[in-house]
Design a protein around this motif. Sequence first.
Motif, PDB file in Angstrom:
ATOM      1  N   ARG A  67      -4.198  23.809  -9.582  1.00 38.83           N
ATOM      2  CA  ARG A  67      -4.742  22.665 -10.303  1.00 38.83           C
ATOM      3  C   ARG A  67      -4.504  22.817 -11.801  1.00 38.83           C
ATOM      4  O   ARG A  67      -4.685  23.897 -12.369  1.00 38.83           O
ATOM      5  N   TRP A  68      -4.094  21.713 -12.439  1.00 39.04           N
ATOM      6  CA  TRP A  68      -3.810  21.729 -13.873  1.00 39.04           C
ATOM      7  C   TRP A  68      -5.110  21.710 -14.673  1.00 39.04           C
ATOM      8  O   TRP A  68      -6.099  21.097 -14.277  1.00 39.04           O
ATOM      9  N   GLU A  69      -5.055  22.362 -15.822  1.00 36.94           N
ATOM     10  CA  GLU A  69      -6.164  22.353 -16.759  1.00 36.94           C
ATOM     11  C   GLU A  69      -5.604  22.332 -18.172  1.00 36.94           C
ATOM     12  O   GLU A  69      -4.408  22.517 -18.388  1.00 36.94           O
ATOM     13  N   GLY A  70      -6.483  22.088 -19.136  1.00 34.69           N
ATOM     14  CA  GLY A  70      -6.063  22.147 -20.534  1.00 34.69           C
ATOM     15  C   GLY A  70      -5.484  20.820 -21.011  1.00 34.69           C
ATOM     16  O   GLY A  70      -6.087  19.771 -20.858  1.00 34.69           O
ATOM     17  N   GLU A  71      -4.236  20.889 -21.590  1.00 40.67           N
ATOM     18  CA  GLU A  71      -3.613  19.705 -22.179  1.00 40.67           C
ATOM     19  C   GLU A  71      -2.203  19.529 -21.626  1.00 40.67           C
ATOM     20  O   GLU A  71      -1.574  20.490 -21.183  1.00 40.67           O
ATOM     21  N   ALA A  72      -1.726  18.289 -21.675  1.00 45.64           N
ATOM     22  CA  ALA A  72      -0.361  17.970 -21.242  1.00 45.64           C
ATOM     23  C   ALA A  72       0.136  16.801 -22.081  1.00 45.64           C
ATOM     24  O   ALA A  72      -0.656  15.972 -22.540  1.00 45.64           O
ATOM     25  N   ARG A  73       1.466  16.787 -22.280  1.00 49.97           N
ATOM     26  CA  ARG A  73       2.080  15.717 -23.068  1.00 49.97           C
ATOM     27  C   ARG A  73       3.062  14.962 -22.170  1.00 49.97           C
ATOM     28  O   ARG A  73       4.012  15.550 -21.639  1.00 49.97           O
ATOM     29  N   TYR A  74       2.815  13.657 -21.999  1.00 50.54           N
ATOM     30  CA  TYR A  74       3.673  12.797 -21.191  1.00 50.54           C
ATOM     31  C   TYR A  74       4.655  12.067 -22.115  1.00 50.54           C
ATOM     32  O   TYR A  74       4.252  11.504 -23.143  1.00 50.54           O
ATOM     33  N   ARG A  75       5.929  12.058 -21.712  1.00 50.77           N
ATOM     34  CA  ARG A  75       6.949  11.312 -22.433  1.00 50.77           C
ATOM     35  C   ARG A  75       7.429  10.168 -21.536  1.00 50.77           C
ATOM     36  O   ARG A  75       7.956  10.407 -20.442  1.00 50.77           O
ATOM     37  N   LEU A  76       7.195   8.959 -22.005  1.00 48.01           N
ATOM     38  CA  LEU A  76       7.483   7.768 -21.209  1.00 48.01           C
ATOM     39  C   LEU A  76       8.767   7.103 -21.687  1.00 48.01           C
ATOM     40  O   LEU A  76       8.971   6.926 -22.907  1.00 48.01           O
ATOM     41  N   PRO A  77       9.646   6.744 -20.765  1.00 48.10           N
ATOM     42  CA  PRO A  77      10.847   5.994 -21.162  1.00 48.10           C
ATOM     43  C   PRO A  77      10.482   4.541 -21.457  1.00 48.10           C
ATOM     44  O   PRO A  77       9.530   4.001 -20.895  1.00 48.10           O
ATOM     45  N   TRP A  78      11.230   3.934 -22.358  1.00 47.58           N
ATOM     46  CA  TRP A  78      11.003   2.513 -22.625  1.00 47.58           C
ATOM     47  C   TRP A  78      11.461   1.708 -21.415  1.00 47.58           C
ATOM     48  O   TRP A  78      12.555   1.940 -20.885  1.00 47.58           O
TER      49      TRP A  78
END
Length: 636
Positions: free
Chosen positions: A76-87
């Motif tokens: 299971r993920w914890e902490g922080e994550a950065r999502y990069r979304l395509p236009w």
Amino acid sequence: MSWAGALTRRLLATPAYWWAGMLLAVGIAGLAWVSRTTPVEGALVVRQALVEHRQAGVLQVSEVELPHVWDEQSPRWEGEARYRLPWPAGLSYSGGDQAPLAMLLPRVGARYRVWLNGQEVADRFWSYEGFVDTSLVPQIVHLPRAWLAAEPVDNHIEIEVRGQPLRKSGLSQVQIGRADALVQRHADLMWWQVYVTWMVAAVSLMLGLMALLLWLNTRERLFGLLAAATFAWAVRLGLSPLETPPMSFEVWYYLQKLSFTAYCGFLYLFMWDLFDYRQGLIRSFVNGLLWLGPFWLAVTVYVDSYAMYWIWMAVITLTSAVALVKLFHRARWGLDANQRLTIVFGAATMATGVRDFAVVNMGFPGDADIRWMTVGSLMLMYALGWVMVRRVSAAMEQVRLLNTELSRKVGEREIELQRLFERLRHVESQRVLEAERRRLTRDMHDGLGSQLVQALNVVRGSGPQVDTAAMAAMLHHALEDLRMTLDSLEPMDGDLPTILGTLRQRIAPAMLAAGVELVWQVQEVPPIPGLEARGVLHVFRCLQEVFANVLKHAQAGRVTVSTRDLGGQVELCVSDDGVGLGRLDGGLSGGGGRGMGNIRLRAAELGVLVSFEEAAPGTCVRFLFPLQRHDPAGSG
């Protein structure tokens, strides 16, 4: 008019649960239409993203499908994550189209920041020190046109998310497009996810208060269970749409999950009582869950175990399913209107929960951003309220019928008692009349009869020469005795002055003929209770004896009759100015003569105190009449 009346009667005769079923069908159809998966006009959906996340201190980049839930990752993920979304391909803003753009995030949490081409355009509680969960409400982010790249494909959108243990952290599918269309969509989601939730919480709280008041007045277990269930559901819904609850996450999570457990448990027990089930294993199991729930959830929060929460929810879901199955099983034996209504709405509510689980967690077709369960619980609240009203109405009708039957029986008993009273009164009146007849017979025998016998003996013993003077005196005395007896029968209502005035008419001529002055000092006094015909005659006899002794033995020149009110008693005093008790040798001499004895005997029968006193000169005979009812001993 005949067909209209027949139709109206047919509609009114239709059971309530049929109407409820039709309304539920219309409501579910409306929900299906609102939550259809039609795209927002002027916006496109982003379904994939690159995400950076550190695991065991190592930065990893992976491509994920949206929605992306951290708790479903292994580990299971914890902490922080950065999502990069395509236009989104096909979303263009070149040319003359200057419409504002925005980005809709139906679910993102627990807190986030957004960058557009390296410029921060949103910061939602990123540095807030308390507990935050932005996934509880939909989010909208406006994209400034000044920060957009010249070519749409050159735009870079990054969403940084900080998760919260035991919560569904992550990112849902993102919609990017015209701001006006997305703002409207955001308003719709706010209405369904927030405002409807508050409305259902208010309805649940109101229903709980009504059930609590009914329970306080009736102490019926059914209303107590309903109050507990609705209050628990109100707490659950009240905590759901709060982004920044005024408490720590541990307290918020514990209360939210515990209130849901209490809602399910008490609602099950409510239905158990409503359907009149016997005590069984499942009911004991539900009671055990209500006792175990606080401890299990406390351990879940303490050890931060999402698996323990899933186990607990599986047990609650299984218990709810078994409850529904038993409801349908119970239907084989016949149900009343309240039970049928509960089954219809309970099944509909269960169906909304199943729909939400299938769409949100299993990918079934439907709008995952709009939940049906809240609306379904609102329908269930209305059904439970209707059941409560029907039950109270039935109880009131039963009370009305019982009161009517009680009034009828009381009326019958009153008539019967009235008849018995009339019979008793008739018997009593007969008894009183018989007693009065015997008294009059005795008095006339002892008084008038004896005097007439004496007169007859005088006539027989005198031979041809009858002493007319003596005979006239004897007959006059007999006539006065008869008159006194008749006077005692007049209604005087205990009025002592009236009684004495009647006696005065009889004795005044004799006193005047004997040269004795009669001084009358009779005052108004309160009525004397119990002084009726028999008592009046006793008073006459007593005073007749007193005046007779005055004329025969006292050698008095004046007699005074007076009355006084002494508070609790009325005093009657007859005094003379004669020789006094010490020199009398007649009926009152020595304190124990026959005349004095007769007076005491008659006074005792009236409950009157009598005393004989020296008046210096003369004698005073004092009578004290009580002003409270007294039944003298030996009175018949």
